[in-house]
Write a protein that holds these residues in place. Structure first.
Motif, mmCIF file in Angstrom:
data_model
loop_
_atom_site.group_PDB
_atom_site.id
_atom_site.type_symbol
_atom_site.label_atom_id
_atom_site.label_comp_id
_atom_site.label_asym_id
_atom_site.label_seq_id
_atom_site.Cartn_x
_atom_site.Cartn_y
_atom_site.Cartn_z
ATOM 1 N N PHE A 1 23.606 36.708 39.236
ATOM 2 C CA PHE A 1 24.178 37.777 40.047
ATOM 3 C C PHE A 1 24.121 39.079 39.253
ATOM 4 C CE2 PHE A 1 26.161 33.808 41.313
ATOM 5 C CZ PHE A 1 26.046 33.839 42.691
ATOM 6 N N GLU A 2 23.298 39.990 39.707
ATOM 7 C CA GLU A 2 23.102 41.236 38.989
ATOM 8 C C GLU A 2 24.218 42.236 39.285
ATOM 9 O OE1 GLU A 2 20.799 41.731 36.765
ATOM 10 O OE2 GLU A 2 19.775 39.824 37.090
ATOM 11 N N HIS A 3 24.631 42.970 38.243
ATOM 12 C CA HIS A 3 25.594 44.057 38.361
ATOM 13 C C HIS A 3 25.020 45.299 37.672
ATOM 14 C CE1 HIS A 3 28.065 40.538 39.172
ATOM 15 N NE2 HIS A 3 29.024 41.314 39.637
ATOM 16 N N LYS A 4 25.549 46.453 38.019
ATOM 17 C CA LYS A 4 25.048 47.706 37.461
ATOM 18 C C LYS A 4 25.692 48.057 36.127
ATOM 19 C CE LYS A 4 24.050 49.625 42.031
ATOM 20 N NZ LYS A 4 24.369 50.712 43.003
ATOM 21 N N HIS A 5 26.803 47.396 35.802
ATOM 22 C CA HIS A 5 27.497 47.703 34.554
ATOM 23 C C HIS A 5 28.159 46.431 34.037
ATOM 24 C CE1 HIS A 5 29.015 50.333 31.515
ATOM 25 N NE2 HIS A 5 28.860 51.451 32.222
ATOM 26 N N ILE A 6 28.900 46.558 32.956
ATOM 27 C CA ILE A 6 29.522 45.423 32.277
ATOM 28 C C ILE A 6 30.482 44.683 33.200
ATOM 29 C CG2 ILE A 6 31.029 44.769 30.358
ATOM 30 C CD1 ILE A 6 29.956 47.402 28.994
ATOM 31 N N VAL A 7 30.378 43.352 33.231
ATOM 32 C CA VAL A 7 31.277 42.492 33.996
ATOM 33 C C VAL A 7 32.232 41.804 33.027
ATOM 34 C CG1 VAL A 7 31.431 40.551 35.588
ATOM 35 C CG2 VAL A 7 29.471 42.101 35.696
ATOM 36 N N ARG A 8 33.529 41.937 33.264
ATOM 37 C CA ARG A 8 34.514 41.385 32.327
ATOM 38 C C ARG A 8 35.276 40.185 32.871
ATOM 39 N NH1 ARG A 8 35.994 46.987 30.365
ATOM 40 N NH2 ARG A 8 35.055 47.142 28.305
ATOM 41 N N ALA A 9 35.229 39.952 34.166
ATOM 42 C CA ALA A 9 36.065 38.886 34.721
ATOM 43 C C ALA A 9 35.376 38.241 35.909
ATOM 44 C CB ALA A 9 37.424 39.446 35.136
ATOM 45 N N CYS A 10 35.677 36.968 36.132
ATOM 46 C CA CYS A 10 35.115 36.234 37.266
ATOM 47 C C CYS A 10 36.041 35.083 37.615
ATOM 48 C CB CYS A 10 33.732 35.703 36.932
ATOM 49 S SG CYS A 10 33.686 34.628 35.482
ATOM 50 N N ALA A 11 35.994 34.651 38.876
ATOM 51 C CA ALA A 11 36.848 33.541 39.305
ATOM 52 C C ALA A 11 36.257 32.912 40.557
ATOM 53 C CB ALA A 11 38.272 34.026 39.585
ATOM 54 N N LEU B 1 33.334 30.871 47.206
ATOM 55 C CA LEU B 1 33.271 32.297 46.926
ATOM 56 C C LEU B 1 33.393 32.546 45.430
ATOM 57 C CD1 LEU B 1 35.659 33.634 49.729
ATOM 58 C CD2 LEU B 1 33.159 33.499 49.793
ATOM 59 N N LEU B 2 32.746 33.605 44.979
ATOM 60 C CA LEU B 2 32.819 34.017 43.585
ATOM 61 C C LEU B 2 33.293 35.460 43.525
ATOM 62 C CD1 LEU B 2 32.193 33.695 40.532
ATOM 63 C CD2 LEU B 2 29.878 34.488 41.046
ATOM 64 N N LEU B 3 34.333 35.712 42.739
ATOM 65 C CA LEU B 3 34.916 37.038 42.584
ATOM 66 C C LEU B 3 34.579 37.579 41.203
ATOM 67 C CD1 LEU B 3 36.973 39.299 43.473
ATOM 68 C CD2 LEU B 3 38.763 37.820 42.512
ATOM 69 N N THR B 4 34.103 38.827 41.134
ATOM 70 C CA THR B 4 33.800 39.449 39.846
ATOM 71 C C THR B 4 34.403 40.842 39.776
ATOM 72 O OG1 THR B 4 31.717 40.512 40.503
ATOM 73 C CG2 THR B 4 31.590 38.221 39.753
#
Length: 295
Positions: free
Chosen positions: A43-53, A60-63
């Motif tokens: 799952f691509e993001h444009k910036h730093i990802v710090r959390a997920c659940a 479902l996936l929450l980021t």
């Protein structure tokens, strides 16, 4: 350094740098099959990802991260664009699901408090106030408590009425805390002193301490059955500690609700062995000599 990690019985979620989150450079999340180890999706993001659940039903996936956007991915349609909630007041540090996936809670890196979002409306409906930024937020397995860590304090909140139930001062600034899921009579906390502390939930008394990390502890979590707990540190290791065997104190606690409980028995010696890159240890009493083998 281990920073954020989420797992379910079906999936394991990790970023793309040696299996761990590097806050200054990781901008994607990877989904793995927990049984085979096969990578399923990125799952691509444009910036730093710090959390997920993961949601309770794992569909479902929450980021959340530096972008100040909560993203909800449908794991049944992983290539579909995620739903976005983009009015977080600051960079996101923690995320979790609540109330059978009808509510999302999140905290920010530089603002105190935990914000509760209604999933349907995407609006903040409640804020749990704290003096310092919340670095860890966990919903208990039975849905009764929200456990938070902010500064040198661990707090327990009523997950339905959102009142503060208990607040304990810790021996140092803590990054993470977790409530034992089966009996709910003890909790763990880890932070800048590099130790993993075990406390009595009802009194706040420290009843155990595990030493072995060589850097601040960023994340601690109990296993679903409470038989072990894991700690992730800036030293680049994850250590899995065995919880002491069940005893009469736990049975008494289960039968007496929120009444007082005696000390939980923990082993006197810490024994560590290396299995597939993880450190497996047994609890040791506070002040015991560290016998953990280095990775």
């Amino acid at each position: 350094m281990p920073w954020s990690f989420s797992a379910s019985r079906r999936f394991v979620l990790q970023p793309n740098h040696a299996g761990w989150v590097f806050p200054h450079q990781c901008q994607q999340r990877k989904l793995w099959d927990a049984l085979t180890g096969d990578e399923l999706h990125s799952f691509e993001h444009k910036h730093i990802v710090r959390a997920c659940a993961f949601s309770e039903d794992t569909n479902l996936l929450l980021t959340g991260g530096v972008e100040k956007i909560l993203r909800i991915f449908d794991l049944n349609r992983p290539d579909a664009p995620p739903r976005e909630v983009d009015n977080s007041p600051s960079s996101i540090r923690t995320v979790a699901w609540l109330h059978s996936d009808q509510t999302i809670l999140s905290s920010c890196t530089d603002i105190g408090g935990v914000r509760l979002w209604d999933v349907r409306s995407g609006k903040i409906v409640q804020t749990l106030e704290t003096k310092s930024p919340v670095t860890s937020a966990e919903v208990s397995q039975d849905g009764r408590y929200i456990t938070t860590a902010d500064g040198s304090t661990v707090k327990f909140w009523d997950a339905n009425h959102f009142g503060l139930v208990k607040s304990y001062n810790m021996p140092c600034n803590v990054e993470s805390a977790s409530l034992e899921p089966k009996f709910g009579n003890k909790f763990i906390a880890g932070g800048e002193d590099m130790w993993v502390h075990l406390f009595d939930f009802h009194t706040g008394e420290e009843i155990g301490c595990n030493k072995g990390h060589h850097g601040p502890v960023h994340c601690v979590r109990f296993s679903p059955g409470g038989e072990s707990y894991a700690s992730g540190s800036e030293d680049g290791t994850v250590r899995i500690w065995q919880t002491g065997p069940a005893n009469n104190d736990e049975n008494d606690t289960q039968n007496s609700g929120n009444g007082p409980t005696g000390k939980v028995k923990v082993a006197a010696d810490e024994v560590t062995r290396k299995i597939e890159g993880f450190h497996i240890g047994k609890e040791g009493k506070s002040g015991e000599k560290d016998k953990a083998a280095d990775a």
